[in-house]
Write an enzyme that holds these catalytic residues in place. Structure first.
Site, PDB file in Angstrom:
ATOM      1  N   GLY A   1       8.835  -1.209  -7.170  1.00  0.00           N
ATOM      2  CA  GLY A   1       8.043  -0.733  -8.315  1.00  0.00           C
ATOM      3  C   GLY A   1       7.546   0.672  -8.040  1.00  0.00           C
ATOM      4  O   GLY A   1       8.204   1.464  -7.364  1.00  0.00           O
TER       5      GLY A   1
ATOM      6  N   GLU B   1      -9.542  -9.863   5.943  1.00  0.00           N
ATOM      7  CA  GLU B   1     -10.024  -8.495   6.176  1.00  0.00           C
ATOM      8  C   GLU B   1     -11.544  -8.483   6.113  1.00  0.00           C
ATOM      9  O   GLU B   1     -12.103  -9.126   5.226  1.00  0.00           O
ATOM     10  CB  GLU B   1      -9.443  -7.543   5.123  1.00  0.00           C
ATOM     11  CG  GLU B   1      -7.935  -7.404   5.247  1.00  0.00           C
ATOM     12  CD  GLU B   1      -7.312  -6.478   4.199  1.00  0.00           C
ATOM     13  OE1 GLU B   1      -8.051  -5.873   3.408  1.00  0.00           O
ATOM     14  OE2 GLU B   1      -6.078  -6.378   4.172  1.00  0.00           O
TER      15      GLU B   1
ATOM     16  N   HIS C   1      -6.478  -1.188   6.268  1.00  0.00           N
ATOM     17  CA  HIS C   1      -6.344  -1.108   4.800  1.00  0.00           C
ATOM     18  C   HIS C   1      -6.724   0.290   4.288  1.00  0.00           C
ATOM     19  O   HIS C   1      -7.669   0.442   3.513  1.00  0.00           O
ATOM     20  CB  HIS C   1      -7.199  -2.197   4.119  1.00  0.00           C
ATOM     21  CG  HIS C   1      -6.745  -2.509   2.712  1.00  0.00           C
ATOM     22  ND1 HIS C   1      -6.807  -3.756   2.164  1.00  0.00           N
ATOM     23  CD2 HIS C   1      -6.235  -1.709   1.740  1.00  0.00           C
ATOM     24  CE1 HIS C   1      -6.357  -3.725   0.922  1.00  0.00           C
ATOM     25  NE2 HIS C   1      -6.008  -2.487   0.636  1.00  0.00           N
TER      26      HIS C   1
END
Ligand code: 8YV
Length: 320
Positions: free
Chosen positions: A152, A263, A282
């Site tokens: 994508g 996380e 992240h």
């Protein structure tokens, strides 16, 4: 009465001038979810701008006046869109503006792993003069096969950056992308073929029930023993326990991970003890410029709602 916007992001992510944009049409309350006063504020707000916090039925029941959830990010797996839609609550996100930053980080992880940059840095600081270990050798990217699972917005940006390297590009996705296939010379292959053929596999799918643990024991065992797995999408796309085992047992060569099933990554996590992984916290979208663009898009979405217009970046499920 002035409407209320709850902003759960700090100034680093949501600069003051953009808060001002919202202040021109609403009262803006900046408060973090860990603040004891959060629930009291939530009761009376019309809009929330949220980071990674879970927006589910329970959250919505604490926000009876809520009309829009503006996600600060492109992924919205943390938001129960169906529950929001049932209550007539808009959900928006920030597609497009962070694709370049995430693609750059993906290449950072690929090059860090192939050239052993973490070891090389340590060697330069400690061992080079003392010669207590041997100069680490990496491996070439040239003539390797890079496989994308998901092509994508972000996957294709990674493929665009690959044009400067002499690599073969293959992909698998639920929808074919003939435009990208032609533009960037990426060949569509079946899922298992990609796992078997690729030297480097990069994940670019959203987290959905169908992509949770998409990469598990079976898939890891199909990969080459030298293959590298890169994940800048969502941690739960990989079965992390299976990955730790694969890395320990040498089923694959290494992994570059920006996202994790839990996380922050818990202290002492199995992955953190392994030599053949590179871990980042992240940070796919964490650049000054990109975070500002994300905040601008969030502000535009909330502002449109406050002015009685359709927010420009509704999630696909709410676009009609
Ligand atoms: C964001 C992300 O930093 O866009 C996303 O979906 O995962 C990250 O780029 C994160 O969502 C912070 O809110």
């Amino acid at each position: 009465m002035k409407r209320k916007v709850l902003l759960s992001l700090g100034k680093r992510n949501f600069p003051e001038d953009l808060v001002e944009v919202l202040r021109s049409s609403a009262e803006v309350i900046c408060i973090s979810p860990s603040d004891p006063g959060y629930n009291e504020v939530l009761k009376g707000v019309d809009a929330v701008v949220v980071g990674m916090e879970t927006i589910d039925e329970e959250y919505l029941s604490r926000a009876p006046k809520l009309k829009i959830v503006a996600r600060f990010g492109v992924g919205y797996d943390s938001v129960d869109v169906e529950a929001c839609s049932r209550r007539g609550i808009h959900v928006t996100h920030t597609p497009g503006v962070l694709s370049a930053a995430v693609a750059d980080l993906t290449w950072g992880l690929i090059l860090t792993l192939t050239r052993g940059l973490v070891d090389a840095d340590r060697f330069a600081r400690e061992d080079w003069v003392k010669r207590t270990s041997r100069l680490p050798f990496g491996s070439d990217l040239e003539r390797k096969t890079l496989g994308f699972i998901g092509l994508g917005r972000i996957g294709s940006e990674v493929a665009r950056r690959a044009q400067g390297f002499d690599v073969k590009l293959i992909y698998n996705d639920v929808v074919r992308r003939p435009d990208v296939e032609e533009d960037l010379s990426v060949e569509y292959v079946e899922f298992d073929e990609l796992l078997r053929e690729a030297d480097i596999i990069s994940l670019h799918v959203p987290l959905l029930p169908s992509t949770r643990h998409l990469i598990g024991r079976r898939e890891l065992k199909l990969m080459k023993p030298t293959a590298l797995l890169i994940n800048t999408s969502r941690g739960s796309v990989i079965d992390q326990e299976a990955l730790a085992e694969a890395l320990e047992e040498g089923w694959i060569g290494g992994a570059g991970l920006d996202v994790f099933e839990e996380e922050p990554l818990p202290l002492g996590d199995r992955l953190a003890g392994l030599p053949n992984v590179v871990l980042t916290p992240h940070i796919g979208s964490a650049t000054v410029e990109t975070r500002r663009k994300m905040a601008t898009v969030c502000a535009e979405n909330v502002k449109a709602f406050l002015e009685g217009k359709k927010p420009p970046n509704l999630v696909p499920e709410q676009r009609t």
